[in-house]
Design an enzyme around this catalytic site. Structure first.
Site, mmCIF file in Angstrom:
data_model
loop_
_atom_site.group_PDB
_atom_site.id
_atom_site.type_symbol
_atom_site.label_atom_id
_atom_site.label_comp_id
_atom_site.label_asym_id
_atom_site.label_seq_id
_atom_site.Cartn_x
_atom_site.Cartn_y
_atom_site.Cartn_z
ATOM 1 N N GLN A 6 1.075 -1.130 -0.160
ATOM 2 C CA GLN A 6 0.132 -0.232 0.219
ATOM 3 C C GLN A 6 0.974 1.190 0.069
ATOM 4 O O GLN A 6 1.421 1.328 1.239
ATOM 5 C CB GLN A 6 -0.945 -0.234 1.313
ATOM 6 C CG GLN A 6 -1.156 0.805 1.371
ATOM 7 C CD GLN A 6 -2.829 1.067 2.430
ATOM 8 O OE1 GLN A 6 -1.751 0.614 3.620
ATOM 9 N NE2 GLN A 6 -3.759 2.014 2.834
ATOM 10 N N SER B 219 0.562 6.635 2.580
ATOM 11 C CA SER B 219 1.730 7.047 3.130
ATOM 12 C C SER B 219 2.718 7.900 3.126
ATOM 13 O O SER B 219 3.186 7.424 2.013
ATOM 14 C CB SER B 219 2.310 7.172 4.744
ATOM 15 O OG SER B 219 1.089 6.074 5.535
ATOM 16 N N SER C 244 4.605 -0.945 4.193
ATOM 17 C CA SER C 244 4.605 -2.500 4.893
ATOM 18 C C SER C 244 5.199 -3.403 3.390
ATOM 19 O O SER C 244 4.386 -3.042 1.912
ATOM 20 C CB SER C 244 3.990 -2.839 5.666
ATOM 21 O OG SER C 244 2.838 -1.845 6.308
ATOM 22 N N GLU D 167 -9.304 -1.453 6.017
ATOM 23 C CA GLU D 167 -8.290 -1.981 6.695
ATOM 24 C C GLU D 167 -7.853 -1.968 8.091
ATOM 25 O O GLU D 167 -7.897 -3.097 9.596
ATOM 26 C CB GLU D 167 -6.983 -0.683 6.348
ATOM 27 C CG GLU D 167 -5.413 -0.941 6.912
ATOM 28 C CD GLU D 167 -4.852 0.449 6.519
ATOM 29 O OE1 GLU D 167 -5.154 0.772 5.702
ATOM 30 O OE2 GLU D 167 -3.517 0.480 7.409
ATOM 31 N N GLU E 140 -4.973 8.097 18.612
ATOM 32 C CA GLU E 140 -6.069 9.956 18.970
ATOM 33 C C GLU E 140 -6.887 9.985 17.239
ATOM 34 O O GLU E 140 -7.880 10.498 17.788
ATOM 35 C CB GLU E 140 -4.572 10.697 18.580
ATOM 36 C CG GLU E 140 -3.988 10.900 19.924
ATOM 37 C CD GLU E 140 -2.645 9.923 19.700
ATOM 38 O OE1 GLU E 140 -2.643 8.971 18.623
ATOM 39 O OE2 GLU E 140 -2.284 9.745 21.312
#
Ligand SMILES: Cc1cc2nc3c(=O)[nH]c(=O)nc-3n(C[C@H](O)[C@H](O)[C@H](O)COP(=O)(O)OP(=O)(O)OC[C@H]3O[C@@H](n4cnc5c(N)ncnc54)[C@H](O)[C@@H]3O)c2cc1C
Length: 372
Positions: free
Chosen positions: A107, A110, A142, A225, A352
């Site tokens: 993926q 990010s 990853s 996910e 968070e």
């Protein structure tokens, strides 16, 4: 929580058993073609199975000692997005090899300045003829170094508002201009990578869905996910459970220390609550109801529970727990799990950010200013 699995002679059970009898040692391809990898997918990749049918298949495969192919990002996240918005050619080309784990996926979402605030991504793709030319950088990819394909999101309209102008691509990882650099984790393993794109040319046929509509597809991927990361075990299903730890303590004679006993009891309570939340979600799905907030709450609780379980396991090892593995460098599950568990409240959306989502969508609190 009110459901019972159908009895032993249910025809759906018998069907799985007779398939196992005919295929006692199936190849990954055979399991993929049976529809048992993701039974709720439509045919020919799945069996359109309802939740009870899925649970029966899980039960029977487990009893038959059959493990499904492993390709977490491919099966869990890329596959559902291709099913949702891919062309027929894309479904025909990618889904069976992905289900059989013949092609591994990563993926490419990010970036160094776009993690929680993913829509701030800056990797850009510019159309040139029938190819998109990609430049930029991804991080925390990853399995990027062992993958044949990646799901990539890139900015294709720099003038559009932040959440618009993003396109979703299928990216072959062997294209010229892709450079994969390893990031070694504190566990000592290499699983993450930085991926650099320099004038990488991706065929236009590899766009999933519509150009500039990739954000809505990224949300499909992230939804899958989060559900998948919140299921089973204390390490996103990769490792042992709290109940395994409690069994181990019992098998080694129990524990007299009142403070440690208190922590063990707390861990047992957390694990039981998580199981009950999971059953409530399954029960709602079986009754045809949409899962409520419990699915989101479960991700937050499960990730913190994983850290509690692994920290307790480490403490239970006493002074030996201060050493990382033995003299030969070998480690056990608990040593690895203790270090890996730190990642649980970061990957797939931090704790968070999950709390922000709950605050806004469940409690109806004002939106996080950053997400606007
Ligand atoms: C095990 C693991 C596997 C991963 N695999 C992949 C992968 O395969 N592909 C991929 O693309 N990415 C992957 N990631 C990256 C992951 O998605 C990001 O790490 C995550 O989204 C957080 O982004 P960040 O690291 O940039 O932290 P940041 O977003 O910079 O956050 C830093 C801190 O600020 C807090 N914060 C940020 N925004 C807010 C806010 N609005 N309100 C309150 N607090 C906030 C965060 O909670 C965090 O504590 C993986 C991460 C882990 C840990």
């Amino acid at each position: 929580m009110d459901f019972e699995l159908p009895p032993d002679d249910d025809p759906r059970r018998l069907a799985v058993r007779s398939w196992i009898a005919e295929n006692p040692k199936p190849t990954n391809r055979q399991i993929a073609e049976s529809g048992y990898v993701v039974p709720h997918w439509p045919a020919p990749w799945g069996l359109d199975a309802d939740p009870i049918h899925q649970l029966i298949i899980d039960d029977e495969l487990k009893a038959g000692g059959i493990r499904r192919p492993s390709n977490q990002i491919g099966i869990g996240w890329a596959g559902p997005t291709i099913l949702h918005a891919g062309t027929q050619e894309q479904k025909d080309r990618y889904l069976f090899p992905l289900l059989a784990a013949e092609e591994i996926w990563c993926q490419l979402f990010s970036e160094p300045e776009a993690g929680s605030d993913l829509a701030a991504l800056r990797t850009k793709a510019v159309l040139d003829g029938d190819e998109w030319v990609v430049n930029g950088q991804k991080i925390w990819t990853s399995m990027g170094h062992i993958s044949q394909f990646g799901i990539l999101i890139a900015r294709t309209d720099p003038e559009a508002a932040k959440h618009n102008g993003i396109t979703y691509f299928i990216c072959p990882m062997d294209l010229p201009g892709i450079e994969i650099r390893p990031i070694v984790e504190m566990t000592g393993d290499h699983n993450f990578n930085e991926v650099f794109f320099t004038d990488v040319r991706i065929p236009a046929a590899n766009v999933v869905g519509e150009v500039n509509n990739g954000w809505s597809l990224a949300k499909v991927t992230l939804g899958n996910e989060r559900v998948s990361l919140s299921s089973g075990g204390v390490l996103w299903g990769l490792g042992p459970t709290a109940f395994d730890l409690l069994d181990k303590v019992r098998a080694e004679g129990g524990c007299d220390d009142p403070l440690v006993r208190q922590r063990l009891a707390e861990l047992h309570t957390e694990a039981t609550l998580l199981d009950l939340i999971r059953f409530r979600t399954i029960s709602a799905r079986i009754k045809g109801e949409q899962p409520g907030p419990e699915a989101s709450i479960r991700k937050i609780l499960a990730d913190e529970h994983g850290q509690h379980a692994m920290a307790l396991a480490k403490d239970l090892k006493g002074a030996e727990g201060m050493l990382f593995g033995d003299m030969t460098g070998a480690r056990d599950t608990w040593d690895f799990g203790y270090l890996f568990s730190i990642a649980l409240t970061i990957g797939g959306g931090t704790g968070e950010v999950q709390r922000n989502i709950l605050g806004e969508r469940v409690l109806g609190l004002p939106a996080d200013p950053v997400s606007k």
